[in-house]
Design an enzyme around this catalytic site. Structure first.
Site, PDB file in Angstrom:
ATOM      1  N   ASN A 197      28.417  47.241  34.339  1.00  0.00           N
ATOM      2  CA  ASN A 197      29.562  46.605  34.295  1.00  0.00           C
ATOM      3  C   ASN A 197      30.154  47.200  33.068  1.00  0.00           C
ATOM      4  O   ASN A 197      29.406  46.519  32.001  1.00  0.00           O
ATOM      5  CB  ASN A 197      29.610  45.321  34.529  1.00  0.00           C
ATOM      6  N   HIS A 210      32.901  45.176  28.764  1.00  0.00           N
ATOM      7  CA  HIS A 210      33.074  44.694  27.556  1.00  0.00           C
ATOM      8  C   HIS A 210      33.097  45.687  26.457  1.00  0.00           C
ATOM      9  O   HIS A 210      33.272  45.537  25.402  1.00  0.00           O
ATOM     10  CB  HIS A 210      31.837  43.682  27.412  1.00  0.00           C
ATOM     11  N   HIS A 243      36.187  45.025  36.108  1.00  0.00           N
ATOM     12  CA  HIS A 243      36.825  44.059  36.603  1.00  0.00           C
ATOM     13  C   HIS A 243      38.200  44.097  36.037  1.00  0.00           C
ATOM     14  O   HIS A 243      38.520  43.882  34.670  1.00  0.00           O
ATOM     15  CB  HIS A 243      36.194  42.651  36.144  1.00  0.00           C
ATOM     16  N   ARG A 261      41.212  42.289  35.263  1.00  0.00           N
ATOM     17  CA  ARG A 261      41.874  41.108  35.342  1.00  0.00           C
ATOM     18  C   ARG A 261      43.153  40.945  35.451  1.00  0.00           C
ATOM     19  O   ARG A 261      43.856  41.827  35.095  1.00  0.00           O
ATOM     20  CB  ARG A 261      41.288  40.231  34.231  1.00  0.00           C
ATOM     21  N   ARG A 266      42.643  41.578  30.071  1.00  0.00           N
ATOM     22  CA  ARG A 266      41.882  41.027  28.800  1.00  0.00           C
ATOM     23  C   ARG A 266      41.203  42.323  28.138  1.00  0.00           C
ATOM     24  O   ARG A 266      40.728  42.358  27.065  1.00  0.00           O
ATOM     25  CB  ARG A 266      41.542  39.682  28.697  1.00  0.00           C
ATOM     26  N   GLU A 319      36.087  45.000  40.647  1.00  0.00           N
ATOM     27  CA  GLU A 319      36.114  43.475  40.907  1.00  0.00           C
ATOM     28  C   GLU A 319      37.603  43.148  40.537  1.00  0.00           C
ATOM     29  O   GLU A 319      38.251  43.674  39.799  1.00  0.00           O
ATOM     30  CB  GLU A 319      35.204  42.858  39.793  1.00  0.00           C
ATOM     31  N   THR A 376      34.708  33.727  31.296  1.00  0.00           N
ATOM     32  CA  THR A 376      34.115  34.738  32.254  1.00  0.00           C
ATOM     33  C   THR A 376      34.153  34.206  33.708  1.00  0.00           C
ATOM     34  O   THR A 376      34.803  33.221  33.802  1.00  0.00           O
ATOM     35  CB  THR A 376      32.724  35.250  32.120  1.00  0.00           C
ATOM     36  N   THR A 377      33.773  34.983  34.683  1.00  0.00           N
ATOM     37  CA  THR A 377      33.879  34.452  36.146  1.00  0.00           C
ATOM     38  C   THR A 377      32.952  33.220  36.134  1.00  0.00           C
ATOM     39  O   THR A 377      31.796  33.515  36.324  1.00  0.00           O
ATOM     40  CB  THR A 377      33.571  35.613  36.950  1.00  0.00           C
ATOM     41  N   GLU A 402      27.799  39.085  46.967  1.00  0.00           N
ATOM     42  CA  GLU A 402      27.455  39.223  45.779  1.00  0.00           C
ATOM     43  C   GLU A 402      26.814  37.763  45.399  1.00  0.00           C
ATOM     44  O   GLU A 402      27.966  36.900  45.301  1.00  0.00           O
ATOM     45  CB  GLU A 402      28.189  39.934  44.701  1.00  0.00           C
ATOM     46  N   HIS A 426      25.476  38.391  37.435  1.00  0.00           N
ATOM     47  CA  HIS A 426      26.193  37.494  36.452  1.00  0.00           C
ATOM     48  C   HIS A 426      25.262  36.920  35.547  1.00  0.00           C
ATOM     49  O   HIS A 426      24.152  36.102  36.045  1.00  0.00           O
ATOM     50  CB  HIS A 426      27.044  36.372  36.876  1.00  0.00           C
ATOM     51  N   HIS A 448      27.354  42.575  30.741  1.00  0.00           N
ATOM     52  CA  HIS A 448      27.345  41.847  28.894  1.00  0.00           C
ATOM     53  C   HIS A 448      26.188  42.088  28.416  1.00  0.00           C
ATOM     54  O   HIS A 448      26.197  42.611  27.191  1.00  0.00           O
ATOM     55  CB  HIS A 448      27.993  40.314  29.075  1.00  0.00           C
TER      56      HIS A 448
HETATM   57  N1  PXP Z   1      29.189  40.484  38.954  1.00  0.00           N
HETATM   58  C1  PXP Z   1      30.379  39.760  39.123  1.00  0.00           C
HETATM   59  C2  PXP Z   1      31.066  39.573  40.249  1.00  0.00           C
HETATM   60  C3  PXP Z   1      30.938  39.719  37.722  1.00  0.00           C
HETATM   61  O1  PXP Z   1      32.144  38.823  37.974  1.00  0.00           O
HETATM   62  C4  PXP Z   1      30.490  39.983  36.613  1.00  0.00           C
HETATM   63  C5  PXP Z   1      31.152  39.888  35.443  1.00  0.00           C
HETATM   64  O2  PXP Z   1      32.397  40.454  35.233  1.00  0.00           O
HETATM   65  C6  PXP Z   1      29.286  40.656  36.556  1.00  0.00           C
HETATM   66  C7  PXP Z   1      28.490  40.834  37.997  1.00  0.00           C
HETATM   67  C8  PXP Z   1      28.390  40.835  35.530  1.00  0.00           C
HETATM   68  O3  PXP Z   1      28.083  39.885  34.768  1.00  0.00           O
HETATM   69  P1  PXP Z   1      27.544  40.060  33.257  1.00  0.00           P
HETATM   70  O4  PXP Z   1      28.726  40.704  32.456  1.00  0.00           O
HETATM   71  O5  PXP Z   1      27.187  38.451  32.853  1.00  0.00           O
HETATM   72  O6  PXP Z   1      26.167  40.831  33.346  1.00  0.00           O
END
Ligand code: PXP
Length: 261
Positions: free
Chosen positions: A16, A19, A52, A54, A58, A82, A112-113, A163, A206, A229
């Protein structure tokens, strides 16, 4: 192409890159470019890219999704978009038809989510979205907690994938709440088994870092991890490629036949 998207038996890593866009947006302008990060992630062993979009834009922008779609299509690699369950996002997804769409809850005030989607309560709202995305050829995933009711409801929507939200487990590990971490991990294991028994493909994500990845990767039903992240943070210290390579190695070790994680 299908073979490339799903190598049999191998745990996939979706990186992902949200960031990277967070850092770019701190100054405006174009640098650092999430698309360049996506290219580096793929070269370093990512199986696909997750982003993602959003509602408040952001981090990732509409233009980023345009460019990421082009890149991943060119490289025959999966883009996992996402998004919140809104008409605006549905229109964007139907325009791009990404390989995968992960439906997530979204609150404007959250950092965050924070939790999973309430598929039990939102079943009548979510199911038509899943249907439209399925028809468009995207593989739909619902981001949920490892709760039996949510898993069963996710299955009833017609989504192919769930997920599982690993945030509570990862937080408990990091904060030394060992008993709670064990409970959360047991819930993830049970949830993965339940979802797989219903025929759902299981992803997880996550808050995952080097410390928490192996117990999650060792859950046999999990087919894909989505990690952002921590990898982008590690990239500051070691570079994105080496951070991804180390995560990939930890995942593979956890899946090795003699692994103990
Ligand atoms: N999976 C989903 C559905 C998420 O919303 C996120 C955060 O955007 C992640 C995975 C990745 O999480 P992290 O950035 O904490 O690794």
């Amino acid at each position: 192409m299908a073979e490339r998207l799903r190598p049999p038996g191998r745990l996939r890593l979706g990186v992902n890159i949200d960031h990277v866009a967070t850092v770019r947006n701190a100054r405006g302008g174009q640098y650092p470019d999430p698309v360049r990060a996506a290219e580096e992630a793929l070269a370093a062993g990512a199986d696909g890219i997750t982003a993602h979009l959003r509602e408040d834009r952001r981090h990732i922008s509409d233009a980023d999704i345009d460019s990421l779609s082009d890149l991943l299509r060119d490289q025959s690699r999966p883009l996992n978009l996402e998004m919140a369950v809104t008409q605006e996002m549905l229109a964007i997804a139907l325009h791009h038809r990404p390989h995968a769409v992960c439906l997530v809850p979204e609150k404007r005030e959250e950092r965050t989510t924070e939790g999973g989607l309430d598929v039990v309560g939102g079943h009548n709202w979510i199911t038509p979205f899943v249907g439209r995305l399925n028809e468009a050829g995207s593989r739909v995933s619902l981001f949920i907690g490892a709760d039996p009711g949510q898993i069963d409801a996710a299955h009833r929507t017609g989504a192919a994938v769930v997920e599982l939200h690993t945030g509570a487990y990862c937080d408990a590990v990091r904060e030394g709440r060992d008993q709670e971490a064990e409970t959360e991990l047991a819930a993830l294991r049970a949830g993965a088994a339940r979802a797989a028994a219903l025929g759902l493909e299981v992803h997880a994500g996550h808050g995952i870092d080097y410390e928490t990845v192996q117990p999650i990767a060792a859950i046999p039903q999990v087919a894909e991890l989505n990690i952002g992240h921590f990898l982008i943070g590690e990239a500051i210290f070691v570079g994105l490629g080496p951070a991804i390579a180390r995560m990939r190695a930890l995942m593979d070790d956890a899946r090795a036949p003699d692994a103990t994680a």
